[in-house]
Design an enzyme around this catalytic site. Sequence first.
Site, PDB file in Angstrom:
ATOM      1  N   ASP A  92       6.472  -3.526  10.488  1.00  0.00           N
ATOM      2  CA  ASP A  92       5.031  -3.245  10.699  1.00  0.00           C
ATOM      3  C   ASP A  92       4.643  -3.285  12.180  1.00  0.00           C
ATOM      4  OD1 ASP A  92       5.420  -5.985  10.730  1.00  0.00           O
ATOM      5  OD2 ASP A  92       3.800  -6.469   9.343  1.00  0.00           O
ATOM      6  N   SER A 135       8.276  -5.228   6.128  1.00  0.00           N
ATOM      7  CA  SER A 135       7.960  -6.171   7.204  1.00  0.00           C
ATOM      8  C   SER A 135       8.596  -7.536   6.997  1.00  0.00           C
ATOM      9  CB  SER A 135       6.454  -6.236   7.359  1.00  0.00           C
ATOM     10  OG  SER A 135       6.025  -4.933   7.633  1.00  0.00           O
ATOM     11  N   ARG A 194       0.819  -1.198   0.000  1.00  0.00           N
ATOM     12  CA  ARG A 194       0.000   0.000   0.000  1.00  0.00           C
ATOM     13  C   ARG A 194       0.854   1.250   0.000  1.00  0.00           C
ATOM     14  NH1 ARG A 194      -3.604   0.250   4.637  1.00  0.00           N
ATOM     15  NH2 ARG A 194      -1.614  -0.328   5.580  1.00  0.00           N
TER      16      ARG A 194
HETATM   17  C1  BGC Z   1       8.323 -10.845   9.229  1.00  0.00           C
HETATM   18  C2  BGC Z   1       8.208  -9.728  10.234  1.00  0.00           C
HETATM   19  C3  BGC Z   1       6.837  -9.097  10.160  1.00  0.00           C
HETATM   20  C4  BGC Z   1       5.744 -10.164  10.269  1.00  0.00           C
HETATM   21  C5  BGC Z   1       4.348  -9.586  10.160  1.00  0.00           C
HETATM   22  C6  BGC Z   1       7.164 -11.809   9.370  1.00  0.00           C
HETATM   23  O1  BGC Z   1       7.212 -12.756   8.359  1.00  0.00           O
HETATM   24  O2  BGC Z   1       9.533 -11.531   9.409  1.00  0.00           O
HETATM   25  O3  BGC Z   1       9.204  -8.756  10.030  1.00  0.00           O
HETATM   26  O4  BGC Z   1       6.701  -8.169  11.186  1.00  0.00           O
HETATM   27  O5  BGC Z   1       5.924 -11.115   9.259  1.00  0.00           O
HETATM   28  O6  BGC Z   1       4.151  -8.954   8.956  1.00  0.00           O
END
Ligand code: BGC
Length: 509
Positions: A236, A183, A114
Amino acid sequence: MSMSYGNTTVCVKSAVVVRSRRVPQWRAQSIAQQKSKSNQTAQILLSEFRQASATPLHRLRQVSDDMTAEMHAGLLSEGGSQQLKMLPTYVEHLPTGDEEGLFYAVDLGGTNFRVLRVQLGGKEKRIMNQEYQEVAIPPELMLGTSKELFDFIAKTLADFVATEGEGFDAHSGHIRELGFAFSFPVLQTSVKSGIVIHWTKGFKIDDAVGKDIVAAFEEAIGRKGDHIRVAALVNDTVGTLARGRFWNEDTMLGVILGTGTNACYVEQADAVSKWRDPPPKSGEMIINLEWGNFRSPHLPRTFADEEVDVESVNPGDQWFEKMVGGMYLGEIVRRVLAKIAQEAGLFGGSSSPKLFEPFSLSTPYVSKMHSDESAELTEVAKILEDVFEIQSTTFQERKIVHDVCDILAERGARLAAAGIVGILKKIGRDGSTTNGSQGLKNSNGKTVVAMDGGLYEHYAQFRSYMQAAIEEMLSETAAKSVVLELSKDGSGIGTALLAASHSQYGTVF
Ligand code: BGC
């Protein structure tokens, strides 16, 4: 055996018709017996699976103790925990509500990304205006090169910036600033730079690993000729914490339960022994656990978890995420149903190819089937037909499907709750005074856990199983002081807020 059961199912139906044509009684009886035998086998398999997935209180406590222990190990030294990376985030200023101006965010972390913009109006007006656009990432870009991925994102961003209009007021003479929610596990080197450790959630872009992800993004922005700059690179969970803090200063944890899962929290800087730079002025640091990679011998892993792991693009990694996250929940349900079909003739055995197709059942369907409260489980029937093309099912079969959804959602929710309790324990907010770092500034009695992600937001049963498990694990008083709060769109809005609180122009204009 299963195929022949498939044929007999058809026969059961026609038996009604055929019997009027005087099918021998012995045949009808044998069909009925066979059916009831299959049912019994299915019930046995279901109950074995229920047992293997169980999360009784003592097991949850072991899981949460292991989480706390790994957190300590991960803070002690780089690589101190094989599982929890415990990544310092360099976020020095959580939003206070004073932030003003126009800020953008790019949120990359799942199959959609997004772009958004928010107009912040300070303490009184807070979020005055916001707009966003969501775009599906073409699947080939999830496994391609970083240039391809970032050129695609930079183009979408440029097109979006070009539509900026009424209600949004860019400060003249200022370059637009952007928060980048990325993320995936990243070793941050500053608040706006960080090196990709590895990918998760089905992404695998090998050339990006070991490189600065912001540099890759800014190069792509440069190729588009955009005047926008990354002010903050955030996970995130950190965006979610920031979004929570913007409204409620008791927010101490940010948790994502979506496609993937993870958590971050506010830690005392002096508890982070591995930190080599000067400590932040605030005396606090936000630590990204990357708990998706947590594992413990006490996790109730089943055959389905092993299969999902082995067949994933990152076998051996992210065990906790693969048991809890929305990317995998539907797939685990599907594998359990496929096994019951094969071994007990559920749905006429192997007669539905779709049932044997990996990832044919997505988690939103699990949530819908689980929420079906109709006497005949009609929604379950409809989804089985739509998704697996299974035309007719018995009530017992639908009930088994409903139970499998229930077992797995309960397991995921309770494990996530155990993770949260593990963190609360680490910071001394679990009601036990024997453990954890005491004296965090913000301790007026409440601990708010900012929650975001589709599983938490849209899956009511998952949410209530989590809440119940937290209450079960904590003392009554501690449970009252811990509040799980939806921090809607934390990874988007929260990330824009962090761009504001780390703006090179200051937070108030
Ligand atoms: C990632 C994290 C992220 C989480 C939620 C995981 O696969 O390693 O960095 O915060 O997913 O999105």
